[in-house]
Motif scaffolding. Structure first.
Motif, short mmCIF file in Angstrom:
data_model
loop_
_atom_site.label_atom_id
_atom_site.label_comp_id
_atom_site.label_asym_id
_atom_site.label_seq_id
_atom_site.Cartn_x
_atom_site.Cartn_y
_atom_site.Cartn_z
N ASP A 103 -12.24 -84.76 -98.40
CA ASP A 103 -12.47 -83.37 -98.81
C ASP A 103 -12.27 -82.48 -97.59
N LEU A 104 -11.18 -81.71 -97.58
CA LEU A 104 -10.85 -80.91 -96.40
C LEU A 104 -11.73 -79.68 -96.26
N ASN A 105 -12.63 -79.43 -97.22
CA ASN A 105 -13.60 -78.37 -97.06
C ASN A 105 -14.81 -78.83 -96.24
N ASP A 106 -14.91 -80.13 -96.03
CA ASP A 106 -15.96 -80.71 -95.19
C ASP A 106 -15.43 -80.75 -93.75
N PRO A 107 -16.07 -80.06 -92.80
CA PRO A 107 -15.55 -80.02 -91.42
C PRO A 107 -15.31 -81.39 -90.82
N ARG A 108 -16.19 -82.34 -91.09
CA ARG A 108 -16.02 -83.68 -90.51
C ARG A 108 -14.81 -84.39 -91.10
N GLN A 109 -14.59 -84.20 -92.40
CA GLN A 109 -13.45 -84.86 -93.03
C GLN A 109 -12.14 -84.16 -92.68
N LEU A 110 -12.19 -82.84 -92.45
CA LEU A 110 -11.02 -82.12 -91.95
C LEU A 110 -10.63 -82.65 -90.58
N ALA A 111 -11.63 -82.82 -89.70
CA ALA A 111 -11.37 -83.37 -88.37
C ALA A 111 -10.79 -84.78 -88.47
N LEU A 112 -11.30 -85.56 -89.41
CA LEU A 112 -10.80 -86.92 -89.59
C LEU A 112 -9.35 -86.93 -90.05
N MET A 113 -8.99 -85.99 -90.93
CA MET A 113 -7.59 -85.91 -91.37
C MET A 113 -6.67 -85.62 -90.19
N HIS A 114 -7.12 -84.77 -89.28
CA HIS A 114 -6.32 -84.51 -88.08
C HIS A 114 -6.19 -85.77 -87.23
N ARG A 115 -7.26 -86.58 -87.18
CA ARG A 115 -7.17 -87.84 -86.42
C ARG A 115 -6.14 -88.79 -87.00
N ALA A 116 -5.91 -88.68 -88.33
CA ALA A 116 -5.01 -89.62 -89.01
C ALA A 116 -3.57 -89.48 -88.57
N THR A 117 -3.23 -88.39 -87.86
CA THR A 117 -1.85 -88.26 -87.38
C THR A 117 -1.45 -89.43 -86.50
N GLY A 118 -2.43 -90.07 -85.87
CA GLY A 118 -2.13 -91.23 -85.03
C GLY A 118 -1.61 -92.42 -85.80
N LEU A 119 -1.77 -92.40 -87.14
CA LEU A 119 -1.28 -93.50 -87.97
C LEU A 119 0.18 -93.29 -88.39
N PHE A 120 0.68 -92.06 -88.22
CA PHE A 120 2.01 -91.70 -88.70
C PHE A 120 2.93 -91.46 -87.50
N ARG A 121 3.35 -92.54 -86.88
CA ARG A 121 4.17 -92.41 -85.68
C ARG A 121 5.42 -93.29 -85.79
#
Length: 485
Positions: free
Chosen positions: A303-321
């Motif tokens: 849920d990107l309205n949750d600050p913690r989950q929004l931050a986690l989605m940004h962390r996921a960029t490390g999986l797409f390389r």
């Protein structure tokens, strides 16, 4: 999609911003103007262009794009067929305007793709093609590569056909308008079927193990001299529409692999260590991830309205390389999968805006009709991965610089003001230096939607109040500091 308008009227400040944006073209050596011989060749190609003999203007196609778009690559129609569906997907006939080895072909190889900047668009092709003769504008007879997919009740492809034909788009639709009509139950049957098929294609993606990032992208729009930073998760209709493009790219890759010639978009699966680190980050941010749940399904659940989950989605960029292009000619390499899609995949649906798609369309057209792919066309393939890699790096850099420029300009007069923000990274990500405590990170301001570094003590994924301490147009640098409670 939310817009945070930046009040930059025609004063000295807005003039400086416009000059700074124009200067990016020189700084990054963007090929802005077309040589005279390229423009002349484009005009001749339009004058001499002959529409194909196959007439499919009876298909009531529509285009769905951002409202301001005029370079329209794709047009769509969906209808029911028994318990399944038939999807028609027309792709602009760019190959019909570009002679292999000609001046226009050479120029597009130097450009790679269209560059979208706040103050203007720098096209891959001359505008007489990209925004007129080659664009699938409504009410105009256009040549297109028409894909026809037969789908079963689950949305899976059971049959694919490709032909070069005359088509006519009936209407130019926007993502926002389509989403509003679907939400208000006033959408046409075609758009309702797009939603229906799109949802089923998303489910098939889940079953394959595919994954997608839903990070709210920062973009800059200019309307009547006012710049706006746009940052919001994609609309649902954008996802459903993208599924039609992904389906086409998957089928194009299948055709190329069977012919043993083509150009795939590939990406390796995330390394196990990266998955392990991401799991630990999810736990640290208070999000439960079932060990049995694939990472693609987990990302879609955030849920990107949750600050913690929004931050986690940004962390996921490390999986797409590691995404790249892989040329095939006779010998099929071992790794042909695009891991985020969880299938072989080829860029095929945006030839007005991206170089490789023109070659993919030609190869699929030859291969699907049982013809041999010409030697001259095959000879180009090995050079395309580097050309596109260089182009992607340039475009990513200049588009990020453009956003940074608008951010700095919009905030330069607001130093000392306070803002509400969400931290994307924080002290748990920083590295201490010389034994001193680690501080700082990256945050996303809520209004305007600015992403920038901060100094101070805050963990990732928390809502904070910050003060703007620095905003400089010349360096494109912005800095905030945490207001301690």
């Amino acid at each position: 999609m939310s817009h945070q308008n930046i009040a930059l009227t025609k004063d000295a400040r807005s003039t400086s911003l416009e000059q700074a944006l124009e200067a990016l073209e020189t700084e990054f050596n963007v090929r802005a103007d077309f040589p005279a011989e390229v423009l002349a060749e484009a005009e001749r190609a339009i004058k001499d262009f002959e529409l194909p003999a196959i007439d499919r203007r009876d298909i009531e196609l529509v285009t769905i794009d951002p409202a301001s778009s005029t370079d329209l690559d794709q047009a769509l129609h969906i209808e029911r067929s028994g318990q399944g569906y038939v999807v028609h997907y027309a792709i602009a006939d760019v190959p019909g305007f570009v002679t292999l080895g000609g001046a226009l072909d050479s120029e597009t190889r130097l450009r790679g793709q269209t560059v979208y900047l706040p103050h203007r668009r720098i096209s891959l092709h001359p505008e007489v093609i990209s925004e007129d003769a080659g664009s699938l504008l409504p009410g105009q007879d256009r040549s297109a590569y028409l894909w026809t997919f037969t789908l079963d009740v689950s949305g899976a492809v059971t049959q694919t056909a490709l032909e070069r034909a005359v088509v006519k788009s009936r209407e130019k639709l926007s993502y926002v308008g389509v989403q509003e009509s679907l939400d208000s139950d006033t959408a046409s049957e075609l758009l309702q079927l797009l939603r229906e098929v799109g949802i089923k294609r998303v489910d098939l993606e889940r079953q394959r193990g595919g994954a997608s990032l839903r990070i709210p992208a920062q973009e800059v729009e200019c309307v009547d001299g006012t710049y706006a930073i746009v940052s919001a998760p994609p609309l649902a209709v954008e996802d459903w529409n993208a599924q039609i493009s992904l389906m086409t790219g998957i089928e194009a890759a299948r055709i190329m692999l069977e012919a043993r010639v083509g150009l795939l978009r590939t990406m390796p699966a995330p390394a196990e260590k990266d998955i392990t680190i991401f799991r630990l980050e999810a736990k640290a941010l208070g999000t439960v991830w079932d060990p049995a749940q694939p990472y693609g399904e987990f990302l879609r659940s955030l849920d990107l309205n949750d600050p913690r989950q929004l931050a986690l989605m940004h962390r996921a960029t490390g999986l797409f390389r590691g995404a790249t292009y892989t040329a095939i000619d006779g010998e099929v390499p071992e790794d042909v999968i695009q891991a985020a899609i969880a299938a072989p995949y080829a860029h095929t649906t945006a030839p007005l805006r991206r170089l490789v798609d023109r070659f993919s369309l030609l190869i699929c057209s030859y291969a699907s009709s049982g013809q041999e792919v010409p030697v001259g066309l095959r000879a180009v393939l090995p050079s395309l991965p580097k050309l596109m890699g260089d182009s992607n790096r340039l475009v990513n850099t200049i588009e990020r610089a453009a956003v940074d420029t608008v951010e700095a300009a919009s905030l330069a007069h607001r130093v000392g003001e306070r803002f509400s923000a969400v931290t994307l990274t924080g002290i748990d990500d920083a590295r201490s230096k010389n034994g001193s405590p680690a501080t700082g990170g990256t945050l996303l301001v809520k209004d305007p939607a600015v992403m920038a570094p901060f100094e101070g003590n805050a963990a990732a994924g928390v809502e904070v109040e910050v003060e703007l301490v620095h905003a400089d147009l010349a360096t494109r640098k912005v800095l905030f500091k945490i207001i301690e409670a």
